[in-house]
Design a protein around this motif. Structure first.
Motif, PDB file in Angstrom:
ATOM      1  N   ALA A  23      -6.603 -13.603  -4.984  1.00  0.00           N
ATOM      2  CA  ALA A  23      -6.252 -12.203  -4.807  1.00  0.00           C
ATOM      3  C   ALA A  23      -5.896 -11.576  -6.130  1.00  0.00           C
ATOM      4  O   ALA A  23      -5.253 -12.182  -6.968  1.00  0.00           O
ATOM      5  CB  ALA A  23      -5.075 -12.092  -3.849  1.00  0.00           C
ATOM      6  N   GLU A  24      -6.331 -10.365  -6.285  1.00  0.00           N
ATOM      7  CA  GLU A  24      -5.873  -9.569  -7.385  1.00  0.00           C
ATOM      8  C   GLU A  24      -4.425  -9.198  -7.056  1.00  0.00           C
ATOM      9  O   GLU A  24      -3.977  -9.358  -5.941  1.00  0.00           O
ATOM     10  CB  GLU A  24      -6.753  -8.324  -7.507  1.00  0.00           C
ATOM     11  CG  GLU A  24      -8.172  -8.627  -7.939  1.00  0.00           C
ATOM     12  CD  GLU A  24      -9.049  -9.304  -6.883  1.00  0.00           C
ATOM     13  OE1 GLU A  24      -8.620  -9.494  -5.738  1.00  0.00           O
ATOM     14  OE2 GLU A  24     -10.172  -9.660  -7.230  1.00  0.00           O
ATOM     15  N   TRP A  63      -4.340  -6.039   4.574  1.00  0.00           N
ATOM     16  CA  TRP A  63      -4.711  -5.108   3.500  1.00  0.00           C
ATOM     17  C   TRP A  63      -6.228  -5.120   3.324  1.00  0.00           C
ATOM     18  O   TRP A  63      -6.845  -6.182   3.298  1.00  0.00           O
ATOM     19  CB  TRP A  63      -4.097  -5.560   2.169  1.00  0.00           C
ATOM     20  CG  TRP A  63      -2.634  -5.811   2.211  1.00  0.00           C
ATOM     21  CD1 TRP A  63      -1.998  -6.969   2.605  1.00  0.00           C
ATOM     22  CD2 TRP A  63      -1.609  -4.905   1.849  1.00  0.00           C
ATOM     23  NE1 TRP A  63      -0.652  -6.810   2.503  1.00  0.00           N
ATOM     24  CE2 TRP A  63      -0.369  -5.561   2.041  1.00  0.00           C
ATOM     25  CE3 TRP A  63      -1.604  -3.588   1.377  1.00  0.00           C
ATOM     26  CZ2 TRP A  63       0.847  -4.950   1.777  1.00  0.00           C
ATOM     27  CZ3 TRP A  63      -0.389  -2.988   1.114  1.00  0.00           C
ATOM     28  CH2 TRP A  63       0.820  -3.663   1.313  1.00  0.00           C
ATOM     29  N   GLY A  64      -6.831  -3.956   3.159  1.00  0.00           N
ATOM     30  CA  GLY A  64      -8.223  -3.843   2.756  1.00  0.00           C
ATOM     31  C   GLY A  64      -8.262  -3.668   1.250  1.00  0.00           C
ATOM     32  O   GLY A  64      -7.309  -3.145   0.646  1.00  0.00           O
ATOM     33  N   LYS A 119      -4.008 -10.862   3.625  1.00  0.00           N
ATOM     34  CA  LYS A 119      -2.761 -10.811   4.382  1.00  0.00           C
ATOM     35  C   LYS A 119      -1.632 -11.177   3.432  1.00  0.00           C
ATOM     36  O   LYS A 119      -1.805 -11.979   2.510  1.00  0.00           O
ATOM     37  CB  LYS A 119      -2.791 -11.746   5.585  1.00  0.00           C
ATOM     38  CG  LYS A 119      -2.842 -13.223   5.225  1.00  0.00           C
ATOM     39  CD  LYS A 119      -2.796 -14.084   6.455  1.00  0.00           C
ATOM     40  CE  LYS A 119      -2.811 -15.553   6.042  1.00  0.00           C
ATOM     41  NZ  LYS A 119      -2.677 -16.447   7.183  1.00  0.00           N
ATOM     42  N   GLY A 120      -0.490 -10.561   3.659  1.00  0.00           N
ATOM     43  CA  GLY A 120       0.694 -10.839   2.850  1.00  0.00           C
ATOM     44  C   GLY A 120       1.764  -9.816   3.159  1.00  0.00           C
ATOM     45  O   GLY A 120       1.464  -8.702   3.613  1.00  0.00           O
ATOM     46  N   VAL A 158      -0.502 -12.029  -1.892  1.00  0.00           N
ATOM     47  CA  VAL A 158      -1.384 -11.921  -0.745  1.00  0.00           C
ATOM     48  C   VAL A 158      -2.426 -13.034  -0.802  1.00  0.00           C
ATOM     49  O   VAL A 158      -2.680 -13.587  -1.855  1.00  0.00           O
ATOM     50  CB  VAL A 158      -2.090 -10.543  -0.687  1.00  0.00           C
ATOM     51  CG1 VAL A 158      -1.105  -9.432  -0.410  1.00  0.00           C
ATOM     52  CG2 VAL A 158      -2.874 -10.261  -1.947  1.00  0.00           C
ATOM     53  N   THR A 159      -3.024 -13.330   0.352  1.00  0.00           N
ATOM     54  CA  THR A 159      -4.056 -14.354   0.470  1.00  0.00           C
ATOM     55  C   THR A 159      -5.284 -13.730   1.103  1.00  0.00           C
ATOM     56  O   THR A 159      -5.176 -13.034   2.118  1.00  0.00           O
ATOM     57  CB  THR A 159      -3.564 -15.502   1.381  1.00  0.00           C
ATOM     58  OG1 THR A 159      -2.368 -16.035   0.836  1.00  0.00           O
ATOM     59  CG2 THR A 159      -4.602 -16.593   1.505  1.00  0.00           C
ATOM     60  N   GLN A 160      -6.442 -13.974   0.515  1.00  0.00           N
ATOM     61  CA  GLN A 160      -7.673 -13.445   1.102  1.00  0.00           C
ATOM     62  C   GLN A 160      -7.942 -14.148   2.416  1.00  0.00           C
ATOM     63  O   GLN A 160      -7.785 -15.364   2.538  1.00  0.00           O
ATOM     64  CB  GLN A 160      -8.858 -13.641   0.157  1.00  0.00           C
ATOM     65  CG  GLN A 160     -10.140 -13.037   0.717  1.00  0.00           C
ATOM     66  CD  GLN A 160     -11.312 -13.100  -0.243  1.00  0.00           C
ATOM     67  OE1 GLN A 160     -11.146 -13.359  -1.428  1.00  0.00           O
ATOM     68  NE2 GLN A 160     -12.503 -12.863   0.281  1.00  0.00           N
TER      69      GLN A 160
END
Length: 139
Positions: free
Chosen positions: A25-26, A64-65, A58-59, A35-37
């Motif tokens: 994740a950026e 999150w998109g 998610k995080g 966050v984790t993709q």
């Protein structure tokens, strides 16, 4: 000769890990704990040209998109608008909808949808192009 072969194998293994591991994740400015993709990256394309990557994360107890515009497309397109959101199953429009002009990346607003089936959503609108994609659904 044996050292050279070992070095080549080590370099090949490192290269393979670079392309097969899940994308990191950026930095999400709204979720300092990270966050984790979730799900695979989708690519926004115009013909054979890749314009952007679209991901879902998610995080911080939220989904999150995320949209990232590729340098190769951005080099020739200076005026455009990005959109990012989280598409919830059964909802007409994405949640957490966010937009920005002429930036390379965009995070949606966080959505309280971890208990729902969701997709990351991203789009680009420019004078010569307008389209979007969704990631795979994650429940």
């Amino acid at each position: 000769m044996q050292k050279k072969v070992g070095a080549v194998l080590l370099a090949a293994a490192a290269l393979a890990l670079t392309f097969t591991g899940q994308a990191q994740a950026e930095t999400n400015p709204s979720c300092p704990s990270g966050v984790t993709q979730i799900g695979a990256t989708k690519y926004l394309k115009h013909g054979s040209t890749t314009m952007a990557s679209v991901k879902q994360f998610k995080g911080c107890n939220k989904n999150w998109g995320y949209v990232y515009v590729w340098d190769s497309w951005r080099a020739n397109h200076r005026t455009y608008r990005l959109y990012a959101g989280v598409q919830v199953r059964g909802a007409e429009f994405p949640s957490g909808y966010n937009s920005v002009e002429n930036k390379q990346e965009l995070w949606s607003y966080g959505t309280d949808t971890l208990d729902k089936c969701t997709k990351g959503y991203g789009s680009i609108v420019s004078s010569s192009y307008s389209d979007g994609v969704e990631t795979e659904e994650r429940c």
